[in-house]
Scaffold this active site. Structure first.
Site, short mmCIF file in Angstrom:
data_model
loop_
_atom_site.label_atom_id
_atom_site.label_comp_id
_atom_site.label_asym_id
_atom_site.label_seq_id
_atom_site.Cartn_x
_atom_site.Cartn_y
_atom_site.Cartn_z
N LYS A 147 13.91 145.99 7.91
CA LYS A 147 14.68 146.71 7.81
C LYS A 147 15.54 145.77 6.18
O LYS A 147 15.59 146.29 5.29
CB LYS A 147 16.30 145.90 8.61
CG LYS A 147 16.99 146.95 8.54
CD LYS A 147 18.56 146.76 9.23
CE LYS A 147 18.72 145.23 9.17
NZ LYS A 147 19.59 144.76 9.91
N GLU A 171 14.89 136.51 18.08
CA GLU A 171 15.24 136.97 19.54
C GLU A 171 13.95 136.19 20.43
O GLU A 171 12.77 135.66 20.07
CB GLU A 171 14.94 138.39 19.22
CG GLU A 171 15.96 139.09 19.13
CD GLU A 171 15.88 140.65 19.45
OE1 GLU A 171 14.96 140.58 20.33
OE2 GLU A 171 15.86 142.11 18.28
N VAL A 179 23.19 139.21 19.36
CA VAL A 179 23.81 138.20 18.10
C VAL A 179 24.94 137.97 18.99
O VAL A 179 25.26 136.76 18.99
CB VAL A 179 24.29 138.28 16.69
CG1 VAL A 179 24.79 138.02 16.00
CG2 VAL A 179 22.41 139.22 16.47
N THR A 227 23.82 141.45 9.30
CA THR A 227 23.44 142.12 7.27
C THR A 227 24.33 142.95 7.02
O THR A 227 24.23 144.62 6.97
CB THR A 227 21.90 142.35 7.46
OG1 THR A 227 21.55 141.17 8.87
CG2 THR A 227 20.94 141.81 6.18
N CYS A 267 14.56 143.61 12.24
CA CYS A 267 15.63 142.54 11.26
C CYS A 267 14.00 142.60 10.17
O CYS A 267 14.67 142.43 8.85
CB CYS A 267 15.61 141.52 11.04
SG CYS A 267 16.55 140.78 12.96
N LYS A 322 7.39 142.11 19.53
CA LYS A 322 7.04 140.46 20.23
C LYS A 322 7.32 140.32 21.21
O LYS A 322 7.37 141.15 21.97
CB LYS A 322 7.49 139.06 19.02
CG LYS A 322 8.30 138.65 19.17
CD LYS A 322 9.45 138.12 17.79
CE LYS A 322 10.85 137.45 18.35
NZ LYS A 322 11.52 136.58 17.45
N GLU A 355 23.37 134.98 10.39
CA GLU A 355 22.67 134.54 11.61
C GLU A 355 21.31 134.10 10.99
O GLU A 355 21.32 134.99 10.44
CB GLU A 355 23.14 135.32 12.44
CG GLU A 355 22.77 136.82 12.89
CD GLU A 355 21.27 136.98 13.20
OE1 GLU A 355 20.70 136.15 13.64
OE2 GLU A 355 20.75 138.21 12.38
N PHE A 356 20.82 133.46 11.85
CA PHE A 356 19.51 133.18 11.90
C PHE A 356 18.72 133.32 13.21
O PHE A 356 18.03 132.18 13.42
CB PHE A 356 18.57 131.94 10.13
CG PHE A 356 19.42 131.90 9.41
CD1 PHE A 356 19.13 132.86 8.03
CD2 PHE A 356 20.92 131.25 8.70
CE1 PHE A 356 19.74 132.98 7.37
CE2 PHE A 356 21.04 131.60 7.74
CZ PHE A 356 20.94 132.38 7.53
C1 UGA Z 1 13.76 137.20 12.40
C2 UGA Z 1 13.87 135.79 11.89
O1 UGA Z 1 12.97 135.37 12.28
C3 UGA Z 1 14.87 134.86 12.14
O2 UGA Z 1 15.20 133.97 11.21
C4 UGA Z 1 16.28 135.80 12.08
O3 UGA Z 1 17.63 135.76 12.11
C5 UGA Z 1 15.83 137.37 12.67
O4 UGA Z 1 15.16 138.12 12.32
C6 UGA Z 1 17.84 138.60 11.84
O5 UGA Z 1 18.01 138.67 11.21
O6 UGA Z 1 18.42 138.54 13.26
P1 UGA Z 1 12.46 138.67 14.70
O7 UGA Z 1 13.04 139.15 14.45
O8 UGA Z 1 13.17 138.26 16.00
O9 UGA Z 1 13.52 137.13 13.66
O10 UGA Z 1 11.42 138.24 14.98
P2 UGA Z 1 10.48 136.82 14.15
O11 UGA Z 1 10.51 135.87 15.55
O12 UGA Z 1 10.77 136.52 12.61
O13 UGA Z 1 8.96 137.47 14.10
C7 UGA Z 1 9.33 139.15 13.97
C8 UGA Z 1 7.74 139.92 13.54
O14 UGA Z 1 6.46 139.49 12.72
C9 UGA Z 1 7.41 140.59 15.30
O15 UGA Z 1 6.70 141.41 14.89
C10 UGA Z 1 6.67 138.82 14.80
O16 UGA Z 1 5.05 139.46 16.18
C11 UGA Z 1 5.80 139.15 14.00
N1 UGA Z 1 5.41 137.68 13.64
C12 UGA Z 1 5.73 136.54 13.47
C13 UGA Z 1 3.82 137.79 12.96
O17 UGA Z 1 3.45 138.80 12.58
N2 UGA Z 1 3.17 136.69 12.50
C14 UGA Z 1 3.82 135.58 12.50
O18 UGA Z 1 3.43 134.34 12.11
C15 UGA Z 1 4.98 135.45 12.83
#
Ligand code: UGA
Length: 429
Positions: A261, A153, A12, A124, A258, A318, A149-150
Site C-alpha cells: 500500500k 506485525e 497499531v 499512514t 503496509c 508472513k 509508527e514503525f
Molecule cells: C512493515 C514494516 O516492516 C514496519 O516497519 C512498518 O511499521 C509496518 O510495515 C507498517 O507500516 O505498519 P509488516 O507489514 O508487519 O511491517 O511486515 P514486514 O516484516 O516488513 O514484512 C512484509 C512482507 O515482506 C512480508 O510478506 C514478508 O514475508 C516479506 N519479506 C520480508 C520478504 O519477502 N523478504 C524479506 O527479507 C523480509
C-alpha cells in the site's frame, strides 16, 4: 504521566494502548466496534501478536487502560489523542484519508473548545494530510502532530519498546517536544521535522523495504541462473552496514497491509508530481512476478492446471501473525483458481472461516496433511515453524504427485529430494 486517548483498536492502536500504559500513561482506547470493545475489556485480543494479551491485561488490571465506544467519555480530559485508524488504498493508488478526517471531526465534536488535545497521527496518510487538517482546524484548539509508527506485525512490542527512531512532524516545536516526552523512557533517537516530511518518512521507509525485497528477488534470479551460492550471496551483502541485514530474503514476495500500500501511495504521489516513479513501479512488478514464476513452474510441469490439485501451506502474509491482508499466499491461490486448478489451503494460525472468506473457491483444511492429500503440488507460502517441522516424507505419501515449491526457503532442496519430492525454490537455502 500523561492522559492519552487512542482512537482505533486495530493492531497499531491496541499495541500503542498497551505500550503507552506500560510507560505509566493513562490510556483510553476508543473504537466504534462494540464487539471488539467488549472483547478488549475482557482482556481478549482479536488478533495474534506475541506478548500483547499479557501486556494489555496488565494495563487493564492496573487501571491504566480503559476501553470504550463512547467518544465523549474516551476523550474527556485527554491531553493527547493518538489516531490509529485504517487508511486503505483507493482504486487509483492514493491513500484514503476518510477515516482520519472522520476521527478528527469526532474529536472536534466531542471535546470542549478550551481543552482541546494534541492529535498524534499514527495512521499512514496521503502526504499533505497533516498540513491540510492543521489548516482547516486552525483556531479550533486542536493541534496536529504526525508521528508515524514503525511496528512490524509479529514483533510489534519489541518495536514499540526498542524503536529505531521516533519521528515527529509538527508545525509547532513545542507540541513536538511534548509528544517526544511521552516516549522519553524508551531512549530512542528523536527526529523532529515538519508534518509533510514525517508523512513522507513513513512512505519512504516502507517503499524502501519493498524495494530491498524486490532487489533481493531480482539478484537471486541472476545468482540462480549462474549457479551461485545464494545464501552466501545474501550474507555478502548483509555484512555491509550500508546495505544492512533484513528484508533481503528472496521468495514469494512481500505482502501485508503496509508495504504494498505504501509503495503504491508513493508511486501515486510521484506520478502526480511528475517525479520519477519507475523504480516504485518496477518494485511492484518484480513482486508480482515472483508469484507468476510459481504458476509458470506448475504449468510447465503439470500442463493445463484445470485438472491440477495444488495445496498451499501457510496463508498469513508472513509468520508470526494471523493477518491475511494482501497475502502473497492468497494472491497465488487466486491466480491458480483463475486457471481452474483445485486449491486446498492450510495455515496453523488463521481460522478456517477466515480462510474460506479470504479465498473463496479454495478448500480450507484443518492440517497440512489433509491439504496435501491427493495434491499434485504443494506450495509453502509462509515460513511458519509449524511448516518447518513437517515430516516431508509423510507429506509426499499423502500427495498424488511430487511437485514441491518452497516459496519461503523453509526446506533445503536436499531435504525435499530425500523425501522423494521434486523441488523448486527461490534459492534461499
Ligand atoms: C512493515 C514494516 O516492516 C514496519 O516497519 C512498518 O511499521 C509496518 O510495515 C507498517 O507500516 O505498519 P509488516 O507489514 O508487519 O511491517 O511486515 P514486514 O516484516 O516488513 O514484512 C512484509 C512482507 O515482506 C512480508 O510478506 C514478508 O514475508 C516479506 N519479506 C520480508 C520478504 O519477502 N523478504 C524479506 O527479507 C523480509
Amino acid at each position: 504521566m500523561a492522559h492519552i486517548a487512542v482512537i482505533g483498536a486495530g493492531h497499531v492502536g491496541t499495541v500503542y494502548a498497551a505500550g503507552l500504559a506500560s510507560l505509566a500513561h493513562d490510556v483510553a482506547l476508543v473504537d466504534i466496534d462494540r464487539r471488539r470493545v467488549a472483547q478488549l475489556r475482557a482482556g481478549k485480543i482479536p488478533f495474534y501478536e506475541p506478548g500483547l494479551v499479557e501486556l494489555f491485561r496488565q494495563g487493564l488490571a492496573a487501571r491504566r487502560i480503559s476501553v470504550t465506544t463512547d467518544y465523549r467519555r474516551g476523550l474527556a480530559r485527554r491531553e493527547f489523542v493518538f489516531l490509529c485508524v485504517p487508511s486503505p488504498i483507493t482504486e487509483d493508488g492514493s491513500l484514503d484519508d476518510s477515516f482520519v478526517t472522520a476521527a478528527l471531526r469526532g474529536i472536534l465534536g466531542h471535546t470542549r473548545a478550551r481543552a482541546r488535545p494534541i492529535v498524534v497521527n499514527k495512521s499512514t496518510v496521503p502526504v499533505g494530510t497533516g498540513d491540510n487538517a492543521a489548516g482547516s482546524l486552525h483556531g479550533s484548539g486542536i493541534r496536529i502532530v504526525s508521528n508515524p509508527e514503525f511496528l512490524a506485525e509479529g514483533r510489534a512490542l519489541d518495536d514499540f519498546f526498542h524503536p529505531t527512531r521516533v519521528v515527529i512532524g509538527s508545525q509547532s516545536p513545542e507540541d513536538a517536544r511534548s509528544v517526544a516526552a511521552l516516549y522519553e523512557a524508551l531512549g530512542a533517537p528523536v527526529l523532529i521535522t515538519d508534518l509533510m516530511t514525517a508523512e513522507l518518512v513513513k512512505l519512504g521507509s516502507n517503499a524502501f523495504l519493498a524495494t530491498k525485497i524486490s532487489f533481493a528477488n531480482a539478484l537471486a534470479q541472476v545468482g540462480q541462473r549462474l549457479g551461485a551460492d545464494l545464501a552466501a550471496l545474501r550474507r555478502g551483502l548483509e555484512l555491509d552496514p550500508r546495505i544492512g541485514a533484513g528484508h533481503l530474503r528472496p521468495g514469494l514476495g512481500y505482502g501485508g497491509s503496509c508495504l504494498p500500500k505504501d509503495l503504491a501511495a508513493l508511486e501515486h504521489v510521484a506520478r502526480r508530481l511528475g517525479a520519477p516513479y519507475d523504480l516504485f513501479a518496477a518494485t511492484a512488478a518484480i513482486n508480482r512476478y515472483q508469484r507468476a514464476r510459481v504458476v509458470d513452474h506448475l504449468r510447465a510441469r503439470l500442463g493445463r492446471l484445470d485438472r491440477a490439485r495444488v495445496a498451499i501451506l501457510g496463508a498469513a502474509f508472513k509468520a508470526g501473525t494471523d493477518d491475511l491482508r494482501e497475502s502473497p499466499a492468497l494472491a497465488l491461490g487466486r491466480d491458480l483458481l483463475e486457471l481452474r486448478a483445485t486449491v486446498t489451503i492450510w495455515d496453523p494460525h488463521a481460522q478456517r472461516k477466515a480462510l474460506a472468506a479470504a479465498l473463496p473457491g479454495a478448500r480450507p483444511c484443518a492440517s497440512a496433511l489433509s491439504a496435501a492429500r491427493g495434491a499434485d503440488a504443494v506450495v509453502v507460502a509462509t515460513e511458519w515453524p509449524e511448516i518447518a517441522s513437517l515430516d516431508l516424507a509423510r507429506l509426499r505419501r499423502a500427495m498424488r504427485g511430487m511437485l514441491f515449491v518452497d516459496g519461503r526457503g523453509v526446506f533445503g532442496p536436499q531435504q525435499a529430494k530425500r523425501a522423494g519430492l521434486d523441488y523448486f525454490g527461490f534459492g534461499l537455502t
